[in-house]
Design an enzyme around this catalytic site. Structure first.
Site, PDB file in Angstrom:
ATOM      1  N   THR A 167       0.859  -1.182   0.000  1.00  0.00           N
ATOM      2  CA  THR A 167       0.000   0.000   0.000  1.00  0.00           C
ATOM      3  C   THR A 167       0.898   1.235   0.000  1.00  0.00           C
ATOM      4  O   THR A 167       1.953   1.224   0.623  1.00  0.00           O
ATOM      5  CB  THR A 167      -0.858  -0.011   1.287  1.00  0.00           C
ATOM      6  OG1 THR A 167      -1.773  -1.090   1.216  1.00  0.00           O
ATOM      7  CG2 THR A 167      -1.616   1.287   1.484  1.00  0.00           C
ATOM      8  N   VAL A 196     -13.747  -4.312   1.101  1.00  0.00           N
ATOM      9  CA  VAL A 196     -13.278  -2.933   1.244  1.00  0.00           C
ATOM     10  C   VAL A 196     -12.371  -2.893   2.460  1.00  0.00           C
ATOM     11  O   VAL A 196     -12.754  -3.345   3.541  1.00  0.00           O
ATOM     12  CB  VAL A 196     -14.458  -1.955   1.423  1.00  0.00           C
ATOM     13  CG1 VAL A 196     -13.934  -0.543   1.684  1.00  0.00           C
ATOM     14  CG2 VAL A 196     -15.341  -1.978   0.176  1.00  0.00           C
ATOM     15  N   GLY A 197     -11.169  -2.369   2.270  1.00  0.00           N
ATOM     16  CA  GLY A 197     -10.201  -2.316   3.370  1.00  0.00           C
ATOM     17  C   GLY A 197     -10.186  -0.961   4.040  1.00  0.00           C
ATOM     18  O   GLY A 197     -11.043  -0.105   3.807  1.00  0.00           O
ATOM     19  N   ASP A 198      -9.176  -0.797   4.880  1.00  0.00           N
ATOM     20  CA  ASP A 198      -9.047   0.446   5.647  1.00  0.00           C
ATOM     21  C   ASP A 198      -8.857   1.673   4.772  1.00  0.00           C
ATOM     22  O   ASP A 198      -9.274   2.779   5.125  1.00  0.00           O
ATOM     23  CB  ASP A 198      -7.843   0.337   6.596  1.00  0.00           C
ATOM     24  CG  ASP A 198      -6.533   0.146   5.831  1.00  0.00           C
ATOM     25  OD1 ASP A 198      -6.405  -0.875   5.120  1.00  0.00           O
ATOM     26  OD2 ASP A 198      -5.647   1.023   5.922  1.00  0.00           O
ATOM     27  N   THR A 218      -0.279   1.797   6.508  1.00  0.00           N
ATOM     28  CA  THR A 218      -0.176   0.623   5.655  1.00  0.00           C
ATOM     29  C   THR A 218      -0.173  -0.582   6.581  1.00  0.00           C
ATOM     30  O   THR A 218       0.261  -0.479   7.728  1.00  0.00           O
ATOM     31  CB  THR A 218       1.105   0.653   4.799  1.00  0.00           C
ATOM     32  OG1 THR A 218       1.355  -0.667   4.297  1.00  0.00           O
ATOM     33  CG2 THR A 218       2.341   1.093   5.571  1.00  0.00           C
ATOM     34  N   GLY A 219      -0.657  -1.696   6.091  1.00  0.00           N
ATOM     35  CA  GLY A 219      -0.694  -2.885   6.939  1.00  0.00           C
ATOM     36  C   GLY A 219      -1.977  -3.646   6.749  1.00  0.00           C
ATOM     37  O   GLY A 219      -2.701  -3.431   5.769  1.00  0.00           O
ATOM     38  N   GLY A 221      -5.453  -4.362   6.711  1.00  0.00           N
ATOM     39  CA  GLY A 221      -6.576  -3.428   6.715  1.00  0.00           C
ATOM     40  C   GLY A 221      -7.617  -3.700   7.778  1.00  0.00           C
ATOM     41  O   GLY A 221      -8.123  -2.765   8.416  1.00  0.00           O
TER      42      GLY A 221
HETATM   43  N1  GLY Z   1      -3.999  -1.656   4.145  1.00  0.00           N
HETATM   44  C1  GLY Z   1      -4.469  -2.054   2.890  1.00  0.00           C
HETATM   45  C2  GLY Z   1      -5.530  -3.029   2.934  1.00  0.00           C
HETATM   46  O1  GLY Z   1      -5.593  -3.832   3.837  1.00  0.00           O
HETATM   47  O2  GLY Z   1      -6.358  -3.037   2.060  1.00  0.00           O
END
Ligand code: GLY
Length: 310
Positions: A167, A196-198, A218-219, A221
């Site tokens: 990310t 849908v992520g963070d 980043t990481g 989500g």
């Molecule tokens: N941090 C990106 C995701 O998990 O989508």
């Protein structure tokens, strides 16, 4: 105000053969975003420029180079936030565009909404004249290889979840003291279609507030969302913690409460910055006062002139 831009190219485990790619890409994008600030551009323009460059670089999990969902397709999330007005724009599960971060900015600038998803986001992109690109142009051989490998019955779920994440994101403070953040991602490898992520969620995948600072994370989500990582860091800063201490506290909470690993770039309203991570590695770069700071492994902090092309 002394402008600053800090960016990351993703937290996780970066394989040896990709270390140089990952590191040189963030240095180059940091220079690109910082040039916007040096030219008197806004923090928002700078973070969008830096993240656009990273989306166009196939070394990262965003735009071209995105990881593939379980069906082998590209679905991307992105967010931008303006700390002056708290305006925010995001897209989730969007397909067939090169630069989701630019579409997120259009959501912020041209609609009364915060987030558009999937088909609705694509329809909006078409209405805004954003060119549609073939999915193939976003898929690298590396992404396809990893997708296949992680579909295998003996695939390691930890590798798939916490593996080579990439990310991308940026935070900046401009000469006027305005603050912005931007984050963009292809999400998690082999994610379910429609996940849908963070990154698309305000307070999770980014937050910017001129009164406090900004964060791009980043990481993993799902873990980031459970602790609303970006807003949690600003909360700690509101309580008097430095950008660095607030980032470490929130990352520690994410690890202890939900077992999540990741990283962040953070700025405060005075332009003090931090690049912190609990994962094995995170490629990051920060540009301020004609100096480029960068690193990838824990404790690493290299310094070079912003004009040094290497
Ligand atoms: N941090 C990106 C995701 O998990 O989508």
């Amino acid at each position: 105000m002394l402008p600053v831009l800090v960016i990351h190219g993703g937290a996780g485990h970066i394989p040896k053969e990709r270390v140089e790619l990952s590191s040189s890409g963030v240095r180059s994008a940091a220079r690109g975003g910082y040039a916007v600030l040096q030219g008197g551009g806004s923090a928002m323009d700078a973070v969008v420029e830096a993240v656009t460059q990273l989306e166009n670089n196939p070394a990262y999990n965003a735009g071209c180079g995105s990881v593939l969902n379980v069906k082998g397709e590209v679905e991307m999330d992105a967010i931008v936030m303006d700390g002056k007005t708290l305006a925010c724009g995001a897209v989730s599960a969007v397909r067939n565009i090169a630069n989701p971060v630019q579409l997120a900015r259009l959501v912020m600038d041209k609609t009364s909404h915060l987030c558009l998803t999937a088909g609705g986001a694509s329809q909006f992109a078409r209405a805004m004249g954003v060119p549609e690109v073939p999915e193939e142009s976003l898929i690298t051989d590396y992404a396809r290889m990893r997708w296949k490998k992680n579909l295998a019955p003996d695939a390691n779920p930890v590798e798939s979840q916490m593996g080579k994440m990439g990310t991308v994101g940026a935070v900046a403070v401009d000469v006027e003291g305005n603050i912005a953040c931007a984050t963009s991602t292809g999400g998690m490898l082999n994610k379910m279609e429609g996940r849908v992520g963070d990154t698309a969620c305000i307070g999770c995948g980014g937050y910017a507030d001129n009164m406090v600072g900004a964060v791009s994370p980043t990481g993993h989500g799902e873990a980031i969302m459970k602790v609303t990582l970006s807003r949690l860091i600003l909360f700690h800063m509101e309580q008097g913690q430095s950008a660095e201490a607030a980032s470490d506290l929130a990352l520690a909470t994410m690890k202890s409460r939900v077992g999540g690993l990741g990283g962040v770039v953070t700025v405060d309203r005075q332009g003090r910055w931090a690049a912190r991570f609990s994962s094995r590695q995170m490629s990051w770069a920060a540009a301020q006062k004609d100096t480029l700071h960068h690193g990838l492994n824990a404790g690493e902090h290299f310094i070079q002139s912003i004009d040094d092309p290497h």
